[in-house]
Write a protein that holds these residues in place. Structure first.
Motif, PDB file in Angstrom:
ATOM      1  N   GLY A  93      -1.314   4.801 -21.018  1.00  0.00           N
ATOM      2  CA  GLY A  93      -1.478   3.679 -21.924  1.00  0.00           C
ATOM      3  C   GLY A  93      -1.440   2.331 -21.233  1.00  0.00           C
ATOM      4  N   GLY A  94      -1.164   2.316 -19.920  1.00  0.00           N
ATOM      5  CA  GLY A  94      -1.077   1.073 -19.163  1.00  0.00           C
ATOM      6  C   GLY A  94      -2.401   0.693 -18.514  1.00  0.00           C
ATOM      7  N   VAL A  95      -2.372  -0.390 -17.747  1.00  0.00           N
ATOM      8  CA  VAL A  95      -3.603  -0.917 -17.159  1.00  0.00           C
ATOM      9  C   VAL A  95      -3.406  -1.257 -15.684  1.00  0.00           C
ATOM     10  CG1 VAL A  95      -4.490  -1.840 -19.330  1.00  0.00           C
ATOM     11  CG2 VAL A  95      -3.058  -3.292 -17.861  1.00  0.00           C
ATOM     12  N   THR A 151       0.811  -1.214   0.000  1.00  0.00           N
ATOM     13  CA  THR A 151       0.000   0.000   0.000  1.00  0.00           C
ATOM     14  C   THR A 151       0.843   1.262   0.000  1.00  0.00           C
ATOM     15  OG1 THR A 151      -0.181   0.188   2.420  1.00  0.00           O
ATOM     16  CG2 THR A 151      -1.771  -1.244   1.300  1.00  0.00           C
ATOM     17  N   SER A 152       2.145   1.125   0.164  1.00  0.00           N
ATOM     18  CA  SER A 152       3.038   2.285   0.198  1.00  0.00           C
ATOM     19  C   SER A 152       4.404   1.845  -0.312  1.00  0.00           C
ATOM     20  CB  SER A 152       3.147   2.834   1.622  1.00  0.00           C
ATOM     21  OG  SER A 152       3.990   3.968   1.670  1.00  0.00           O
ATOM     22  N   THR A 153       4.507   1.731  -1.634  1.00  0.00           N
ATOM     23  CA  THR A 153       5.684   1.096  -2.225  1.00  0.00           C
ATOM     24  C   THR A 153       6.902   2.001  -2.317  1.00  0.00           C
ATOM     25  OG1 THR A 153       5.065   1.748  -4.473  1.00  0.00           O
ATOM     26  CG2 THR A 153       4.180  -0.346  -3.638  1.00  0.00           C
ATOM     27  N   GLY A 154       6.674   3.312  -2.411  1.00  0.00           N
ATOM     28  CA  GLY A 154       7.788   4.221  -2.631  1.00  0.00           C
ATOM     29  C   GLY A 154       8.354   4.169  -4.036  1.00  0.00           C
ATOM     30  N   LEU A 155       7.686   3.440  -4.932  1.00  0.00           N
ATOM     31  CA  LEU A 155       8.149   3.355  -6.310  1.00  0.00           C
ATOM     32  C   LEU A 155       7.800   4.629  -7.078  1.00  0.00           C
ATOM     33  CD1 LEU A 155       6.998  -0.324  -6.955  1.00  0.00           C
ATOM     34  CD2 LEU A 155       9.368   0.461  -6.715  1.00  0.00           C
ATOM     35  N   THR A 156       8.513   4.843  -8.155  1.00  0.00           N
ATOM     36  CA  THR A 156       8.348   6.059  -8.956  1.00  0.00           C
ATOM     37  C   THR A 156       7.015   6.066  -9.692  1.00  0.00           C
ATOM     38  OG1 THR A 156      10.742   6.112  -9.263  1.00  0.00           O
ATOM     39  CG2 THR A 156       9.419   7.445 -10.777  1.00  0.00           C
ATOM     40  N   ASP A 157       6.421   7.241  -9.807  1.00  0.00           N
ATOM     41  CA  ASP A 157       5.179   7.393 -10.566  1.00  0.00           C
ATOM     42  C   ASP A 157       5.326   6.825 -11.977  1.00  0.00           C
ATOM     43  OD1 ASP A 157       4.311   8.803  -8.388  1.00  0.00           O
ATOM     44  OD2 ASP A 157       4.070  10.721  -9.421  1.00  0.00           O
ATOM     45  N   SER A 158       4.233   6.274 -12.485  1.00  0.00           N
ATOM     46  CA  SER A 158       4.144   5.848 -13.888  1.00  0.00           C
ATOM     47  C   SER A 158       5.277   4.902 -14.280  1.00  0.00           C
ATOM     48  CB  SER A 158       4.141   7.075 -14.818  1.00  0.00           C
ATOM     49  OG  SER A 158       3.122   7.971 -14.450  1.00  0.00           O
ATOM     50  N   SER A 159       5.546   3.927 -13.401  1.00  0.00           N
ATOM     51  CA  SER A 159       6.702   3.044 -13.607  1.00  0.00           C
ATOM     52  C   SER A 159       6.390   1.768 -14.363  1.00  0.00           C
ATOM     53  CB  SER A 159       7.299   2.642 -12.246  1.00  0.00           C
ATOM     54  OG  SER A 159       7.739   3.763 -11.538  1.00  0.00           O
ATOM     55  N   PHE A 160       5.090   1.411 -14.505  1.00  0.00           N
ATOM     56  CA  PHE A 160       4.754   0.079 -15.010  1.00  0.00           C
ATOM     57  C   PHE A 160       3.662   0.141 -16.084  1.00  0.00           C
ATOM     58  CE2 PHE A 160       6.458  -0.426 -10.782  1.00  0.00           C
ATOM     59  CZ  PHE A 160       7.331  -1.499 -10.927  1.00  0.00           C
ATOM     60  N   ASP A 161       3.798  -0.778 -17.031  1.00  0.00           N
ATOM     61  CA  ASP A 161       2.767  -0.918 -18.065  1.00  0.00           C
ATOM     62  C   ASP A 161       1.511  -1.575 -17.502  1.00  0.00           C
ATOM     63  OD1 ASP A 161       4.308   0.051 -20.394  1.00  0.00           O
ATOM     64  OD2 ASP A 161       5.564  -1.697 -19.952  1.00  0.00           O
ATOM     65  N   ALA A 162       1.676  -2.383 -16.468  1.00  0.00           N
ATOM     66  CA  ALA A 162       0.525  -3.026 -15.829  1.00  0.00           C
ATOM     67  C   ALA A 162       0.804  -3.182 -14.349  1.00  0.00           C
ATOM     68  CB  ALA A 162       0.240  -4.390 -16.452  1.00  0.00           C
ATOM     69  N   VAL A 163      -0.217  -2.874 -13.542  1.00  0.00           N
ATOM     70  CA  VAL A 163      -0.185  -3.127 -12.103  1.00  0.00           C
ATOM     71  C   VAL A 163      -1.321  -4.091 -11.793  1.00  0.00           C
ATOM     72  CG1 VAL A 163      -0.385  -2.141  -9.797  1.00  0.00           C
ATOM     73  CG2 VAL A 163       0.835  -0.884 -11.587  1.00  0.00           C
ATOM     74  N   VAL A 164      -1.009  -5.133 -11.043  1.00  0.00           N
ATOM     75  CA  VAL A 164      -1.953  -6.216 -10.783  1.00  0.00           C
ATOM     76  C   VAL A 164      -2.071  -6.437  -9.281  1.00  0.00           C
ATOM     77  CG1 VAL A 164      -2.377  -8.689 -11.136  1.00  0.00           C
ATOM     78  CG2 VAL A 164      -1.338  -7.338 -12.963  1.00  0.00           C
ATOM     79  N   CYS A 165      -3.290  -6.684  -8.818  1.00  0.00           N
ATOM     80  CA  CYS A 165      -3.505  -7.069  -7.423  1.00  0.00           C
ATOM     81  C   CYS A 165      -4.608  -8.117  -7.396  1.00  0.00           C
ATOM     82  CB  CYS A 165      -3.894  -5.852  -6.577  1.00  0.00           C
ATOM     83  SG  CYS A 165      -4.101  -6.232  -4.822  1.00  0.00           S
ATOM     84  N   VAL A 166      -4.245  -9.345  -7.089  1.00  0.00           N
ATOM     85  CA  VAL A 166      -5.181 -10.468  -7.098  1.00  0.00           C
ATOM     86  C   VAL A 166      -5.447 -10.890  -5.651  1.00  0.00           C
ATOM     87  CG1 VAL A 166      -5.619 -12.805  -7.939  1.00  0.00           C
ATOM     88  CG2 VAL A 166      -4.277 -11.201  -9.333  1.00  0.00           C
ATOM     89  N   VAL A 181     -14.448 -11.685  -9.212  1.00  0.00           N
ATOM     90  CA  VAL A 181     -14.791 -10.461  -9.932  1.00  0.00           C
ATOM     91  C   VAL A 181     -13.490  -9.861 -10.460  1.00  0.00           C
ATOM     92  CG1 VAL A 181     -15.912  -8.214  -9.855  1.00  0.00           C
ATOM     93  CG2 VAL A 181     -16.757 -10.077  -8.394  1.00  0.00           C
ATOM     94  N   TYR A 182     -13.442  -9.642 -11.762  1.00  0.00           N
ATOM     95  CA  TYR A 182     -12.276  -9.040 -12.407  1.00  0.00           C
ATOM     96  C   TYR A 182     -12.577  -7.570 -12.713  1.00  0.00           C
ATOM     97  CZ  TYR A 182     -10.940 -13.909 -13.452  1.00  0.00           C
ATOM     98  OH  TYR A 182     -10.602 -15.233 -13.370  1.00  0.00           O
ATOM     99  N   GLY A 183     -11.630  -6.699 -12.400  1.00  0.00           N
ATOM    100  CA  GLY A 183     -11.760  -5.290 -12.759  1.00  0.00           C
ATOM    101  C   GLY A 183     -10.489  -4.802 -13.426  1.00  0.00           C
ATOM    102  N   ILE A 184     -10.634  -4.165 -14.585  1.00  0.00           N
ATOM    103  CA  ILE A 184      -9.472  -3.669 -15.339  1.00  0.00           C
ATOM    104  C   ILE A 184      -9.762  -2.234 -15.779  1.00  0.00           C
ATOM    105  CG2 ILE A 184      -7.996  -3.950 -17.371  1.00  0.00           C
ATOM    106  CD1 ILE A 184      -8.639  -6.923 -17.297  1.00  0.00           C
ATOM    107  N   ALA A 185      -8.835  -1.331 -15.502  1.00  0.00           N
ATOM    108  CA  ALA A 185      -8.948   0.059 -15.953  1.00  0.00           C
ATOM    109  C   ALA A 185      -7.723   0.417 -16.781  1.00  0.00           C
ATOM    110  CB  ALA A 185      -9.046   0.990 -14.757  1.00  0.00           C
ATOM    111  N   SER A 186      -7.950   1.158 -17.843  1.00  0.00           N
ATOM    112  CA  SER A 186      -6.870   1.585 -18.733  1.00  0.00           C
ATOM    113  C   SER A 186      -6.616   3.082 -18.541  1.00  0.00           C
ATOM    114  CB  SER A 186      -7.246   1.319 -20.199  1.00  0.00           C
ATOM    115  OG  SER A 186      -7.471  -0.062 -20.408  1.00  0.00           O
ATOM    116  N   ARG A 187      -5.342   3.428 -18.334  1.00  0.00           N
ATOM    117  CA  ARG A 187      -4.993   4.848 -18.231  1.00  0.00           C
ATOM    118  C   ARG A 187      -4.828   5.421 -19.640  1.00  0.00           C
ATOM    119  NH1 ARG A 187      -3.056   8.483 -14.660  1.00  0.00           N
ATOM    120  NH2 ARG A 187      -2.730   7.075 -12.902  1.00  0.00           N
TER     121      ARG A 187
END
Length: 277
Positions: A147-149, A109-124, A268-274
């Motif tokens: 352009g990521g999800v 919930t608080s990764t400290g990673l850089t903004d806009s770092s990944f093409d896809a972020v997943v949480c299952v 339930v699957y939820g996917i949002a595209s930026r």
């Protein structure tokens, strides 16, 4: 395993629960973890060379599936608060010879990673462990490139029924104070609830879909492996050894008498595209 002081109460309890559950997590009765991790990744438009972040990665089901999808030129990072889960994930990635994947113990919930770092972020099966789910969603969304999800998968209604109902009834017979004292996965179980969560996080137009499912057990007793390898483990660990033995005996007697070998695994699957640049 005790989660470190950097984690909030909700995440600390989840880390302790799944750290304990790691000893059963990969048993055959719990093959649904791999199935739904892979199913989530299969819904994403991952190109070779893409970067993927798997938060609350567990034993790496979604992350490892993503590593295959993005190929050697891609990169995948999995983060989980439970150290034994991270070790399971690392061992499986090594067994499969995947050099494009890394696993870290940390606060999803608080990764400290850089903004806009990944093409896809997943949480299952992880968003409901956050004390503030909307804030967690915003943190995930922050990390998605234009352009990521973002993909979030939750359990649907009636998880593990009919065995689930028998489990809680037997818990009530052994220690009433623990009935549904830890079952955060029931917080968000419908497409409407998941869509609302995206909306509360400021994420518009997600594609949300419910998928019904069943999970076959080899024997009614196999459900006890699910108990020990899932969130139910928190309830069992809160009992004394004698109470745990009584719970197991009562529960398995009920499941055997009803010959329960199939349980519900709706998701339930939820996917949002930026929007792209």
């Amino acid at each position: 395993m005790q989660a470190g002081p950097q984690y909030g109460d909700h995440l600390r309890r989840a880390a302790d629960t799944y750290g304990a559950a790691a000893d059963h997590y990969t048993r055959d009765a719990l093959s649904f973890w791999d199935r739904f991790g892979s199913a989530t990744v299969s819904r994403l438009p991952l190109a070779p060379g893409a970067s993927v972040l798997d938060l609350c990665c567990g034993a790496g089901a979604a992350a490892i599936s993503a590593a295959h999808a993005v190929g050697p030129a891609g990169r995948v990072l999995g983060i989980d608060a439970a150290a034994p889960m991270v070790e399971l994930a690392r061992a499986e990635a090594a067994r499969q010879g995947l050099a494009n994947i890394e696993f870290r113990r940390g606060d999803a919930t608080s990764t400290g990673l850089t903004d806009s770092s990944f093409d896809a972020v997943v949480c299952v099966f992880g968003v409901f462990f956050a004390s503030d789910m909307a804030a967690f969603m915003r943190e995930m969304w922050r990390l998605v490139r234009p352009g990521g999800v973002l993909a979030v998968t939750t359990w649907g209604t009636g998880l593990f029924e009919p065995a689930n109902g028998h489990f809680w009834r037997c818990v009530g017979q052994v220690e009433p104070s623990l009935v549904r004292a830890f079952n955060p996965w029931d917080e968000i179980t419908t497409p409407a609830a998941l869509a609302d969560l995206f909306s509360h996080a400021g994420i518009s137009d997600p594609a949300v879909e419910a998928a019904g499912g069943q999970h076959q057990l080899e024997h009614p007793d196999s459900f006890w492996d699910i108990v020990l390898g899932s969130g139910y483990r928190a309830t069992v660990n809160a009992l004394s050894p004698a109470q745990g033995d009584r719970l197991r005996t009562r529960l398995l007697a009920e499941l055997r008498s009803r010959e329960i070998t199939v349980v519900r695994t709706d998701v339930v699957y939820g996917i949002a595209s930026r929007p792209g640049p």
